[in-house]
Design an enzyme around this catalytic site. Structure first.
Site, mmCIF file in Angstrom:
data_model
loop_
_atom_site.group_PDB
_atom_site.id
_atom_site.type_symbol
_atom_site.label_atom_id
_atom_site.label_comp_id
_atom_site.label_asym_id
_atom_site.label_seq_id
_atom_site.Cartn_x
_atom_site.Cartn_y
_atom_site.Cartn_z
ATOM 1 N N LYS A 104 0.399 -6.609 1.417
ATOM 2 C CA LYS A 104 -0.355 -5.296 1.471
ATOM 3 C C LYS A 104 0.112 -4.485 2.546
ATOM 4 O O LYS A 104 0.205 -3.193 2.548
ATOM 5 C CB LYS A 104 -1.945 -5.550 1.545
ATOM 6 N N HIS A 115 -5.349 -8.876 3.371
ATOM 7 C CA HIS A 115 -4.347 -8.959 4.382
ATOM 8 C C HIS A 115 -5.105 -9.312 5.763
ATOM 9 O O HIS A 115 -4.499 -10.280 6.283
ATOM 10 C CB HIS A 115 -3.613 -7.895 4.309
ATOM 11 N N ARG A 116 -6.067 -8.590 6.290
ATOM 12 C CA ARG A 116 -6.611 -9.033 7.516
ATOM 13 C C ARG A 116 -7.234 -10.160 7.763
ATOM 14 O O ARG A 116 -7.115 -10.745 9.051
ATOM 15 C CB ARG A 116 -7.520 -7.698 8.172
ATOM 16 N N ASN A 164 -4.713 -1.856 -4.541
ATOM 17 C CA ASN A 164 -6.293 -1.859 -3.403
ATOM 18 C C ASN A 164 -5.901 -0.961 -2.140
ATOM 19 O O ASN A 164 -6.339 -1.210 -1.184
ATOM 20 C CB ASN A 164 -6.169 -3.078 -2.905
ATOM 21 N N ASP A 182 -11.049 -1.877 11.968
ATOM 22 C CA ASP A 182 -10.343 -2.985 11.404
ATOM 23 C C ASP A 182 -9.618 -3.858 12.493
ATOM 24 O O ASP A 182 -9.680 -4.966 12.284
ATOM 25 C CB ASP A 182 -8.843 -2.257 10.890
ATOM 26 N N ASP A 224 0.809 -1.302 -0.195
ATOM 27 C CA ASP A 224 -0.104 -0.250 0.310
ATOM 28 C C ASP A 224 0.881 1.263 -0.065
ATOM 29 O O ASP A 224 0.520 2.250 -0.726
ATOM 30 C CB ASP A 224 -0.962 0.071 1.202
#
Length: 660
Positions: free
Chosen positions: A421, A395-396, A96, A320, A53
C-alpha cells in the site's frame, strides 16, 4: 519484494544500525498529483512514491482524462487541466486509499459529471458522511450506494450554489477538511470553511496548506477554526515538485535505532519537513532515545541506560506514527499511555482493537479505551517468542510489529503483502539495517568478594564493551525503598519499584532519579537491605528485562551471581570466579581498612561462610557454577593476572562465537 509469501518470519534480531533512504510520502504524493492535475501547466514530480495508494490516484486521474507520463519512476509529468477534469463520467476504484478517495470525491462533486467512487470492503467501512454533508450544502448531488455515511458513492452533475460558508466536522478525520480545501478553488468562488469540534491531526492540514501555497493558492485562516478561500482562485504549476521522504515510514527505522542500539539514519526528512509525523522523533527523545536531526536526515540511537522510558502522551497530532510508539512501548521501563487516538478506529482497520490484540500476543498487557491505549510491557523473560501477528490488511500493522523481533525473539508477520500500500520493499529495507548476530556477552559470576566486580569492569574497559554491575541494581532498589518508605516484605511494591527504577550508569557513576548515588548505595544499611531485596522473586523478575537491556553493541560484560545461569544463559563466555573463604575475608578486610573502617577478620570470615550457604540455598537463582562456565580460582592471583586470564578466554570465545 517482487512476490510476497503468505507469512514472513523475522528474527530473532539483536541490533539495528545503518542508513535508509525513505520512499516518498504517500500524503504528499497523492496531494501533489491531484493539485498538479487541477493546475494550469505541466508539473514535474520527482521522487513520487511507488506504491498501491499512489497507483490508485494515478489510475483515477488517467480515467478522468489527465495526462500522466510516468516512464521514469523518479520523474513523473502531469499535464494540468486548469480546474476541470476533461471526462465527465467514470467508475473509479480507489482500493483502500483514503488520501485518494476523499479529495477526489470532493473534486468530482464540483466537476459537473456523473461518477461512481468505490474501494475495497474496508474502505466502505470508513466514514465519509461529514464530507458529503459539507458538499451537499454547496449544492453537490451525492448519493450513497450502500450504507449511509460510507462509500461507495454515486455523484451526479449539479449546479453549485454560491455558498459563502461551509461547515465540516474536524474530529473524525482531517482528510475531510483537506478534501474541501483542495477542491473548493474549482468553484472560483470565495468560500469560508468552518471547522466544527476539535480539529484532529493538525499537522496534516498544515501540510495541505503548504502544498496549496506551492501551487499558487494562499488561504486565509483564523487559527484552526476557519479557512478562507479567495474568489477567482486557481492553481498554477510550480514547475518541479520534490516529494519528501515519508515521515510515517521513517518512524519504523527511527524506532529501530532507539530499540536496537543504532545509530540508524533516515534520509529524506529533516528538521524542516512539512510533515507532522516528523515530530515522532520528539516522542522518541522523551523516551530517552538519542535523537539528532539534520536538514534532510534524522538519526537515532538507544538511550545510554539501554532502556527506553515509559511515557504518557497526547498523540492526536501524529496518529499514524503513534502506532510505532505502541510497539516501542514493549521496550519501555514501565506502563505507557497513548492518548487522543480515537481516529485509529476509522483507519485501514480498527487500529485500537487490532493493536491491543497483537500486543497481547507478545506478552504485554494492553488496555484499550474509546480514544486511548495503555501498554504494559512484559517483565520476566521478556517478549513471548514465536508470536504470529495478524495484520488486518493494514500496512502499518505489518511494519510496526516487525520491530518486535528486535527483542531477540522470532516473530511471524502474516499477510506481509499489505505493505505494498505504501512501502512495497519495506521488509528488504528493514533487513538492511538489522542483524541476527547476537551481541556478545561475557558473564562473570562468583561468590561475594571473589573479585568479579573489579575484574568485570576492567575486562569491559579492555574490550570496549558495556559493563553491567547487577549488584548495583539491587542496591538501587534497596536505596529506593528507604527513600520512598517501601516495606521490605511488600513483594508487589518492591517489584513495582524495581520495574520503574529511574537509573542509569555513567562510567563509574550510578545515577538514581538524576542524582549521583555511587557512594550512597555502598553503605552498610543499603548492603543489608539489598541482600533481602535480591531474595524476592518478584524483584528478580522485574529486573530481568532491565538487565538484559544492557546487551548492546559492541558487547557486554556482566557481573553478578546469576548472570550465566539466569540472565544470559546463552552468553558467549561464562566465567565463574572463586577464591577460598579465607582469601575473600582478607580482601574484604583490606577494603574496609582502605576506607578507614575497622573490621574484624574472623567476623568477616564467618559472614562470608554464612552468605555462601545462604546464596547456595536460595530458591530463586541459587549461586552455582554453570556446567559450561570456566572456573577460575583467584586465591593466588592478582587482579591484573585474573584480568589477563579472563581476557585470554574472551579472545578465544569471541573468535569462535557463532551467529544466533
Amino acid at each position: 519484494m517482487k512476490a510476497y509469501p503468505t507469512y514472513l518470519d523475522l528474527g530473532p534480531l539483536y541490533h539495528a544500525a545503518g542508513t535508509i533512504r525513505l520512499p516518498g510520502s504517500k500524503s504528499i504524493s497523492n496531494r501533489t498529483l491531484l493539485l498538479a492535475a487541477l493546475a494550469q501547466g505541466v508539473t514535474e514530480i520527482r521522487d513520487l512514491l511507488a506504491a498501491d495508494d499512489v497507483d490508485r490516484m494515478v489510475d483515477a486521474l488517467e480515467q478522468l482524462g489527465v495526462r500522466v507520463e510516468r516512464n521514469d519512476p523518479q520523474r513523473v509529468l502531469v499535464t494540468g487541466c486548469s480546474g476541470t477534469f476533461p471526462r465527465l463520467s467514470g467508475d473509479l476504484f480507489l482500493g483502500n486509499a483514503g488520501t485518494a478517495l476523499r479529495p477526489l470525491t470532493a473534486a468530482l462533486s464540483l466537476n459537473g459529471g456523473h461518477y461512481t467512487v468505490s474501494g475495497v470492503p474496508r474502505m466502505h467501512e470508513r466514514p465519509i458522511g461529514d464530507l458529503v454533508d459539507a458538499l451537499r450544502a454547496l449544492g453537490a448531488d451525492i448519493r450513497y450506494l450502500g450504507k449511509d455515511g460510507f462509500p461507495p458513492l454515486e455523484i451526479f452533475p449539479a449546479t453549485i450554489r454560491g455558498a459563502r460558508l461551509v461547515r465540516v466536522r474536524g474530529d473524525v478525520s482531517s482528510q475531510f477538511l483537506t478534501a474541501l480545501l483542495m477542491a473548493l478553488p474549482m468553484t472560483r468562488q470565495a468560500v469560508t470553511v468552518e471547522v466544527e469540534g476539535e480539529l484532529i491531526s493538525k499537522p496534516y492540514i498544515e501540510m495541505t496548506l503548504r502544498l496549496l501555497a506551492m501551487f499558487g493558492l494562499q488561504i486565509g485562516r483564523d487559527g484552526w477554526v476557519s479557512f478562507m478561500i479567495p474568489g477567482g482562485a486557481g492553481y498554477r504549476s510550480p514547475g518541479v515538485v520534490h516529494v519528501e521522504g515519508d515521515a510515517s515510514s521513517a518512524s519504523y527505522f527511527l524506532a529501530a535505532g532507539a530499540i536496537g542500539g543504532g545509530p540508524v539514519r533516515v534520509e529524506g526528512v529533516g528538521r524542516n519537513s512539512v510533515q507532522g509525523d516528523v515530530r515522532f522523533a520528539e516522542a522518541l527523545a522523551q523516551m530517552g532515545a538519542v535523537v539528532e536531526p539534520g536538514e534532510n536526515w534524522i538519526e537515532t540511537r538507544a538511550p545510554a541506560s539501554g532502556r527506553l522510558r515509559a511515557f504518557d502522551l497526547d498523540l492526536n497530532h501524529i496518529p499514524d506514527a503513534a502506532m510505532t510508539l505502541a510497539v516501542a512501548a514493549l521496550f519501555a521501563d514501565g506502563p505507557c499511555r497513548l492518548r487522543n487516538i480515537a481516529s485509529w478506529r476509522v483507519k485501514e482497520t480498527d487500529r485500537l482493537s487490532a493493536m491491543a490484540t497483537e500486543l497481547r500476543k507478545l506478552g504485554a498487557r494492553a488496555d484499550e479505551g474509546p480514544d486511548y491505549l495503555v501498554v504494559v510491557p512484559p517483565t520476566g523473560s521478556g517478549l513471548t517468542p514465536n508470536a504470529a501477528i495478524d495484520t488486518y490488511d493494514d500496512h502499518r500493522m505489518a511494519m510496526c510489529f516487525s520491530l518486535a523481533a528486535l527483542g531477540g525473539v522470532p516473530v511471524r508477520i502474516r499477510d506481509p503483502k499489505c505493505v505494498a500500500k505504501t512501502f512495497p520493499d519495506y521488509f528488504e529495507r528493514f533487513a538492511e539495517i538489522t542483524s541476527k548476530v547476537a551481541v556478545p556477552v561475557v558473564a562473570i559470576d562468583g561468590p561475594s568478594a571473589s573479585g568479579k566486580g573489579t575484574v568485570a569492569r576492567q575486562v569491559a574497559a579492555a574490550l570496549g564493551f558495556h559493563f553491567l554491575d547487577s549488584g548495583a541494581l539491587y542496591r538501587l532498589v534497596a536505596l529506593a525503598t528507604q527513600r520512598r518508605r517501601v516495606e521490605l516484605d511488600d513483594a508487589s511494591a518492591l517489584a513495582a519499584l524495581a520495574a520503574g527504577l529511574a537509573c542509569e550508569f555513567r562510567g563509574e557513576q550510578v545515577i538514581l532519579d538524576g542524582e549521583d548515588v555511587t557512594q550512597a548505595i555502598r553503605t552498610e544499611a543499603v548492603s543489608i537491605a539489598a541482600s533481602r531485596v535480591a531474595a524476592v522473586p518478584e524483584v528478580r523478575a522485574a529486573l530481568l528485562g532491565r538487565q538484559r537491556s544492557f546487551r548492546r553493541p559492541p558487547g557486554l560484560v556482566a557481573d553478578g551471581r546469576d548472570m550465566g545461569s539466569v540472565v544470559f544463559p546463552n552468553a558467549t563466555l561464562k566465567v565463574f570466579l572463586t577464591a577460598t573463604p579465607e582469601e575473600r575475608a582478607r580482601r574484604r578486610h583490606k577494603q574496609l581498612i582502605d576506607k578507614g573502617i575497622h573490621g574484624n577478620l574472623d567476623a568477616l570470615l564467618q559472614d562470608i561462610d554464612q552468605r555462601d550457604a545462604q546464596d547456595a540455598r536460595r530458591a530463586i537463582a541459587p549461586l552455582q557454577k554453570c556446567a559450561d562456565a570456566h572456573l577460575l580460582d583467584t586465591t593466588k592471583l592478582s587482579i591484573e593476572e585474573t584480568v589477563e586470564q579472563v581476557l585470554a578466554l574472551c579472545r578465544q570465545a569471541l573468535n569462535q562465537a557463532p551467529s544466533r
